[in-house]
Write an enzyme that holds these catalytic residues in place. Structure first.
Site, PDB file in Angstrom:
ATOM      1  N   CYS A   1      51.954  26.679  20.500  1.00  8.27           N
ATOM      2  CA  CYS A   1      52.652  25.857  21.049  1.00  8.27           C
ATOM      3  C   CYS A   1      50.766  25.247  21.773  1.00  8.27           C
ATOM      4  O   CYS A   1      50.104  25.712  21.733  1.00  8.27           O
ATOM      5  CB  CYS A   1      52.768  26.355  22.612  1.00  8.27           C
ATOM      6  SG  CYS A   1      52.475  24.409  24.026  1.00  8.27           S
TER       7      CYS A   1
ATOM      8  N   LYS B   1      40.151  66.854  22.484  1.00  7.08           N
ATOM      9  CA  LYS B   1      38.934  65.830  23.048  1.00  7.08           C
ATOM     10  C   LYS B   1      37.693  67.422  22.234  1.00  7.08           C
ATOM     11  O   LYS B   1      37.852  68.541  22.031  1.00  7.08           O
ATOM     12  CB  LYS B   1      38.720  66.285  24.714  1.00  7.08           C
ATOM     13  CG  LYS B   1      39.860  65.158  24.855  1.00  7.08           C
ATOM     14  CD  LYS B   1      40.539  65.497  26.803  1.00  7.08           C
ATOM     15  CE  LYS B   1      41.316  65.164  27.402  1.00  7.08           C
ATOM     16  NZ  LYS B   1      41.324  65.371  29.143  1.00  7.08           N
TER      17      LYS B   1
ATOM     18  N   GLU C   1      48.677  64.336  34.774  1.00  4.74           N
ATOM     19  CA  GLU C   1      49.551  63.814  35.441  1.00  4.74           C
ATOM     20  C   GLU C   1      50.952  64.124  35.806  1.00  4.74           C
ATOM     21  O   GLU C   1      51.049  65.505  36.109  1.00  4.74           O
ATOM     22  CB  GLU C   1      49.859  63.794  34.308  1.00  4.74           C
ATOM     23  CG  GLU C   1      51.368  62.760  33.443  1.00  4.74           C
ATOM     24  CD  GLU C   1      51.131  61.997  33.102  1.00  4.74           C
ATOM     25  OE1 GLU C   1      51.651  61.091  32.051  1.00  4.74           O
ATOM     26  OE2 GLU C   1      49.225  61.810  32.315  1.00  4.74           O
TER      27      GLU C   1
ATOM     28  N   GLU D   1      45.194  69.408  24.161  1.00  2.72           N
ATOM     29  CA  GLU D   1      46.486  69.950  25.091  1.00  2.72           C
ATOM     30  C   GLU D   1      47.414  69.108  24.980  1.00  2.72           C
ATOM     31  O   GLU D   1      47.905  68.088  23.319  1.00  2.72           O
ATOM     32  CB  GLU D   1      46.298  69.132  26.435  1.00  2.72           C
ATOM     33  CG  GLU D   1      44.130  69.712  26.281  1.00  2.72           C
ATOM     34  CD  GLU D   1      43.863  68.822  27.487  1.00  2.72           C
ATOM     35  OE1 GLU D   1      42.283  68.247  27.377  1.00  2.72           O
ATOM     36  OE2 GLU D   1      44.515  68.286  28.775  1.00  2.72           O
TER      37      GLU D   1
ATOM     38  N   LYS E   1      50.183  65.980  25.450  1.00  3.99           N
ATOM     39  CA  LYS E   1      50.393  64.376  25.845  1.00  3.99           C
ATOM     40  C   LYS E   1      52.076  64.270  26.978  1.00  3.99           C
ATOM     41  O   LYS E   1      52.163  64.151  26.336  1.00  3.99           O
ATOM     42  CB  LYS E   1      50.227  63.454  25.518  1.00  3.99           C
ATOM     43  CG  LYS E   1      49.866  61.882  25.911  1.00  3.99           C
ATOM     44  CD  LYS E   1      49.874  61.221  24.685  1.00  3.99           C
ATOM     45  CE  LYS E   1      49.668  59.891  25.300  1.00  3.99           C
ATOM     46  NZ  LYS E   1      50.018  59.302  25.984  1.00  3.99           N
TER      47      LYS E   1
ATOM     48  N   SER F   1      41.805  54.362  29.221  1.00  3.01           N
ATOM     49  CA  SER F   1      43.089  55.121  27.538  1.00  3.01           C
ATOM     50  C   SER F   1      42.333  55.704  26.518  1.00  3.01           C
ATOM     51  O   SER F   1      41.293  55.340  26.621  1.00  3.01           O
ATOM     52  CB  SER F   1      43.773  53.380  27.338  1.00  3.01           C
ATOM     53  OG  SER F   1      43.020  52.866  27.172  1.00  3.01           O
ATOM     54  N   LEU F   2      43.246  56.432  26.237  1.00  3.42           N
ATOM     55  CA  LEU F   2      42.749  56.807  24.310  1.00  3.42           C
ATOM     56  C   LEU F   2      43.229  56.296  23.292  1.00  3.42           C
ATOM     57  O   LEU F   2      44.559  55.425  23.180  1.00  3.42           O
ATOM     58  CB  LEU F   2      43.550  58.023  24.491  1.00  3.42           C
ATOM     59  CG  LEU F   2      43.434  59.464  25.864  1.00  3.42           C
ATOM     60  CD1 LEU F   2      43.509  60.496  25.082  1.00  3.42           C
ATOM     61  CD2 LEU F   2      41.398  59.499  25.901  1.00  3.42           C
TER      62      LEU F   2
END
EC number: 6.5.1.2
Length: 721
Positions: free
Chosen positions: A474, A338, A221, A162, A164, A97-98
């Site tokens: 808890c 990037k 994607e 780019e 997303k 992930s980014l």
């Protein structure tokens, strides 16, 4: 497909007098060429009717001559027989992930980190970004001149920018140019094999064009254009089927159909944006060149991208895309930056399972108002008690939201949220709904304040909130159903009871089937019951039973650590075992007695006392002892001051004669604390070969630096060698 310009009849250039095999090959090539023109170039050259005629002819030929059917034939996109389940796929290169950014400052800091990591100086961040907005018909036409002016020194980092996409991350594996596997991202390490479904997506080539690498794993994607989404929902409504809430859900639901024939009817699309594996081919020098190469291979690549320099170029891109976001034909939730040069990406590397060279810059989340109908609490797998607002349904950020996190009791008090209030709800990062603020002027007279429960809603154990902590928890860790899986995995880990073979999948089944409720139940398991679990053969079951049997003999410090008491790690467990000698002495200790233990402060003492005070926990401990779990006990030892007590060490690099774990044990035995990061409170840094940023920070802060020999000399001087 709808032609933008009419071409000659498709069959006009067909060879005459060819054999069925030659005709089938020609039809396949023509259909793939037309698909490439339509889906990749966005420039179709024949009408739909002509394409359909060629497709039907190829279908007929392959039906008449089954030996002519090939895996990459366009006719194979229609979908095969339904699957019973998706197989798991282990990603050879993890799909990471980014890191996310939400504010301009996040982007400026990202650029600064990249520049510093590459050994470049960075200019001071501009106070404002006055690049003119792009004309309505050209998203990126206004930026180049402003970027050039902002980076006249030519020293700024070059980035590939780019969009997303708000879809489903996908891995496509091509071998010798042919699609052989498609997998979802999953958890980044393991995804699902959706090859049969992906083969039905016309935008994805079954065979790459030109000369392809022997192995190419493309990352991208799967998504759905808004217009296609609207048409799909219209069809769903007409047929009386459930409609989708947004294009992302439609894409994800369509791709995960067990019947590929259903997927084939859904208008899915794809954009490539990265690479995992590549063999038999030199990688391009830049990310932007790699995307250009993808397009030449016939892979769809989004044209809305740009190469920029420095923070100003990044922010200009983000602003311009944001202004056009609603006009784009697909949903996006941000942009991605990037570092463009692949060599510089490798130089920057990764941190915390995310690349240092990339950032996802999210758009501001959408907000709506609704009412709080109730506030309930959820119990997490580590016992954290989290308040959750139950909301009147509200459509925000593309989905209908009925719940929103309130984080913790302090957050509720800070925001002054009452049951019955009208609140502003936001999907933070377009993902997690949260209550942002209360509209106080709309508060009704009967609004009620939230009261944190004193007992766990799942198991009834006492709820504790330690001093200085925001989260209530808890205390029924060993018996609480919400924490059961995590408690068992911790109990079985190598540094605790060391039950080899008791991993995630086995624990999940044991708990879900109601076979194991507490750690003591593990010692009742037999081979037959374990062998009945999925993917558990007789030999594996026998090995696990043997490992459980072997774990009955342990040490007191391992047993204490295995109980999963909050704030009690291995070092504290050793101190407790050494100090009390016998478990009964520990169970009888109050907070004052616990504070006598080396390195046990008020927070740890309170946590241990709360654990012991919970009858359910003591009951499980007695069950474990009754099951034969045992250890050698000793007489208690009085607390003695250790020579390095109060000193903090940090280890970095490779030591010449010992592991860092060995060095840590020596230092802790002398009373020192071994930390993971350098700060002003650090007394010594022990540095070995290839020491990195920790050594640099120590030198900057003026912290004393020792090598292995110096550390051993120090230990000898204080009598702890």
């Amino acid at each position: 497909m709808t032609a933008k310009k009419q071409g000659a009849q498709a069959s006009a250039s067909a060879p005459s007098g060819d054999s069925p095999a030659e005709r089938a090959q020609w039809l396949r090539e023509e259909l793939e060429r037309y698909s490439y023109q339509y889906y990749v170039l966005d420039a179709p050259t024949i009408p739909d009717a002509d394409y359909d005629a060629l497709f039907i002819e190829l279908q007929a030929l392959e039906a008449e001559h089954p030996e002519l059917l090939t895996p990459d034939s366009p006719t194979q996109r229609v979908g095969g027989a339904p699957l019973s389940a998706f197989d798991s796929v282990r990603h050879r290169v993890p799909m990471l992930s980014l890191n996310n950014g939400f504010e301009d400052e996040d982007v400026i800091n990202f650029d600064r980190r990249c520049a510093q990591g590459l050994g470049r100086a960075t200019a001071a961040a501009p106070a404002a970004f006055a690049t003119p907005a792009a004309p309505a018909d050209d998203l990126f036409s206004a930026a180049d001149a402003a970027e050039a002016a902002a980076n006249t020194a030519g020293n700024a980092v070059e980035y590939a920018c780019e969009l997303k996409f708000d879809g489903l991350a996908m891995s496509l594996r091509y071998e010798n140019g042919t699609l052989v596997q498609a997998a979802t991202r999953g958890d980044g390490e393991t995804g699902e094999d959706v090859t049969a479904n992906v083969r039905t997506i016309k935008a994805i080539p079954l065979k790459l064009r030109g000369t392809a690498p022997s192995v190419l794993e493309v990352r991208g994607e799967v998504f759905m254009y808004r217009a296609d989404f609207d048409k799909l929902n219209a069809r769903q409504a007409e047929s009386g089927e459930k409609t989708f809430v947004n294009p992302r859900n439609a894409a994800a639901g369509s791709l995960r159909q067990l019947d590929p024939r259903i997927t084939a009817k859904r208008p899915l699309s794809f954009f490539a944006y990265g690479v995992g594996e590549m063999e038999g081919f030199d990688r391009p020098g830049t990310h932007s060149a790699m995307l250009d190469g993808f397009a030449k291979l016939g892979l769809p690549v989004c044209d809305e991208r740009r190469v920029v320099r420095g923070a100003q170029g990044l922010l200009s891109f983000h602003r311009e895309v944001g202004e056009r976001r609603d006009q784009l034909p697909y949903d996006i939730d941000g942009v991605v930056y990037k570092v463009n040069a692949i060599a510089e990406q490798e130089q920057l590397g990764f941190v915390s399972r995310a690349p240092r060279f990339a950032l996802a810059h999210k758009f501001p989340a959408q907000e709506m108002t609704t009412t709080v109908e109730d506030i309930e609490v959820q119990v997490g797998r580590t016992g954290a008690i989290t308040p959750v607002a139950r909301l009147a349904p509200v459509f925000v950020g593309g989905v209908t939201v009925t719940n929103a996190t309130l984080h913790n009791e302090d957050e509720i008090r800070r925001k002054d949220v009452h049951i019955g209030d009208t609140v502003i709800v936001r999907r933070a990062g377009d993902v997690i709904p949260e209550v942002v603020a209360v509209v106080l002027e709309r508060r009704p007279a009967d609004a009620r304040a939230f009261v944190m429960p004193t007992e766990c809603p799942v198991c009834g154990s006492h709820v504790e909130r330690l001093e200085g902590e925001a989260i209530a928890r808890c205390t029924g860790g060993l018996i609480c159903a919400a924490q059961r899986k995590q408690a068992l995995l911790h109990f079985a880990q190598r540094r605790a009871m060391d039950i080899e073979g008791l991993g995630d999948k086995v624990v999940e089944q044991l708990v879900d089937l109601g076979i194991v409720r507490t750690p003591a139940d593990l010692y009742k398991l037999g081979v037959a019951k374990l062998a009945a679990l999925d993917r558990m053969a007789d030999k594996s079951a026998s090995n696990l039973v043997a490992a459980i049997e072997q774990s009955r003999e342990t040490t007191m410090n391992r047993f204490i650590f295995a109980l999963g008491i909050r704030h009690v790690g291995e070092a504290t467990a050793k101190d407790l075992a050494k100090h009390f000698g016998k478990l009964d002495n520990l169970l009888a200790a109050d907070e004052a007695a616990l504070l006598e233990v080396n390195d046990v402060g008020p927070v740890v003492a309170q946590s241990i006392a709360n654990f012991i005070a919970e009858p359910h926990n003591v009951e499980v401990i007695e069950q474990l002892r009754a099951a034969g779990v045992h250890w050698a006990e000793t007489e208690p030892t009085a607390r003695a001051p250790l020579p390095l007590a109060g000193k903090t060490f940090v280890l970095t690099g490779t030591l010449p004669t010992m592991s860092r774990e060995d060095a840590k044990e020596k230092l802790e035995a002398a009373g020192a604390k071994v930390a993971g990061s350098v700060s002003k409170k650090t007394d010594y840094v022990v540095a070995g070969a290839e020491a990195g940023s920790k050594l640099e920070k120590a030198q900057t802060l003026g912290v004393a630096v020792l090598d292995e020999e110096g550390m051993l000399k120090l230990l000898a001087e204080v009598g702890a060698a």
